[in-house]
Design a protein around this motif. Structure first.
Motif, mmCIF file in Angstrom:
data_model
loop_
_atom_site.group_PDB
_atom_site.id
_atom_site.type_symbol
_atom_site.label_atom_id
_atom_site.label_comp_id
_atom_site.label_asym_id
_atom_site.label_seq_id
_atom_site.Cartn_x
_atom_site.Cartn_y
_atom_site.Cartn_z
ATOM 1 N N LEU A 23 70.092 -36.202 -4.531
ATOM 2 C CA LEU A 23 70.802 -35.236 -5.378
ATOM 3 C C LEU A 23 71.290 -35.877 -6.675
ATOM 4 C CD1 LEU A 23 73.006 -33.489 -2.676
ATOM 5 C CD2 LEU A 23 70.774 -32.758 -3.541
ATOM 6 N N ASP A 24 71.346 -35.059 -7.719
ATOM 7 C CA ASP A 24 71.837 -35.532 -9.012
ATOM 8 C C ASP A 24 73.356 -35.665 -9.038
ATOM 9 O OD1 ASP A 24 69.258 -35.637 -10.015
ATOM 10 O OD2 ASP A 24 69.351 -33.602 -10.809
ATOM 11 N N GLU A 25 74.040 -34.812 -8.280
ATOM 12 C CA GLU A 25 75.506 -34.889 -8.244
ATOM 13 C C GLU A 25 75.993 -34.778 -6.809
ATOM 14 O OE1 GLU A 25 77.824 -30.831 -9.299
ATOM 15 O OE2 GLU A 25 76.317 -31.403 -10.771
ATOM 16 N N LEU A 49 76.560 -27.606 -2.802
ATOM 17 C CA LEU A 49 75.689 -28.429 -3.620
ATOM 18 C C LEU A 49 74.997 -27.573 -4.658
ATOM 19 C CD1 LEU A 49 72.393 -28.892 -1.871
ATOM 20 C CD2 LEU A 49 74.371 -28.496 -0.438
ATOM 21 N N ARG A 50 74.664 -28.197 -5.757
ATOM 22 C CA ARG A 50 73.967 -27.517 -6.846
ATOM 23 C C ARG A 50 72.515 -27.964 -6.867
ATOM 24 N NH1 ARG A 50 77.979 -27.535 -11.924
ATOM 25 N NH2 ARG A 50 76.727 -25.758 -12.499
ATOM 26 N N ASP A 51 71.653 -27.003 -7.101
ATOM 27 C CA ASP A 51 70.228 -27.291 -7.196
ATOM 28 C C ASP A 51 69.665 -26.475 -8.345
ATOM 29 O OD1 ASP A 51 67.668 -28.226 -6.637
ATOM 30 O OD2 ASP A 51 67.291 -26.624 -5.192
ATOM 31 N N GLU A 52 70.141 -26.785 -9.533
ATOM 32 C CA GLU A 52 69.750 -26.010 -10.709
ATOM 33 C C GLU A 52 68.263 -26.125 -11.014
ATOM 34 O OE1 GLU A 52 72.407 -27.245 -13.778
ATOM 35 O OE2 GLU A 52 74.142 -26.374 -12.773
ATOM 36 N N ARG A 53 67.651 -27.217 -10.604
ATOM 37 C CA ARG A 53 66.216 -27.398 -10.846
ATOM 38 C C ARG A 53 65.346 -26.767 -9.760
ATOM 39 N NH1 ARG A 53 65.782 -33.716 -12.324
ATOM 40 N NH2 ARG A 53 67.909 -33.930 -13.042
ATOM 41 N N GLY A 54 65.971 -26.278 -8.691
ATOM 42 C CA GLY A 54 65.222 -25.647 -7.612
ATOM 43 C C GLY A 54 64.339 -26.609 -6.840
#
Length: 75
Positions: A23-25, A49-54
């Motif tokens: 993960l990025d963050e 968690l965030r997954d803005e890039r999918g």
């Protein structure tokens, strides 16, 4: 968002997410008391968690959360 049965599981999942999925963050942990319950024993823990890039596969996350008796929910 992953839902876990207790804080220990949520902390383990948050750490393992980064190791397994890169993960990025860092995920955030939140306590989610069940409706009408004040006892901390009756709380679920959320790993947000965030997954803005999918990049994360929902099925993989479901299986991953299941390893700790948890599950994935869409926000």
């Amino acid at each position: 968002m992953l839902v876990l049965p207790d804080r220990d599981a949520a902390e383990e999942v948050a750490q393992a997410l980064g190791e397994r999925f890169g993960l990025d963050e860092e995920p955030r942990l939140l306590r989610d008391a069940l409706a009408g319950e004040d006892d901390a024993e009756d709380a679920q823990w959320l790993v947000v968690l965030r997954d803005e890039r999918g990049r994360l596969d929902p099925r993989e996350l479901d299986e991953f959360a299941g390893e700790w008796e948890g599950w994935r929910e869409e926000p």
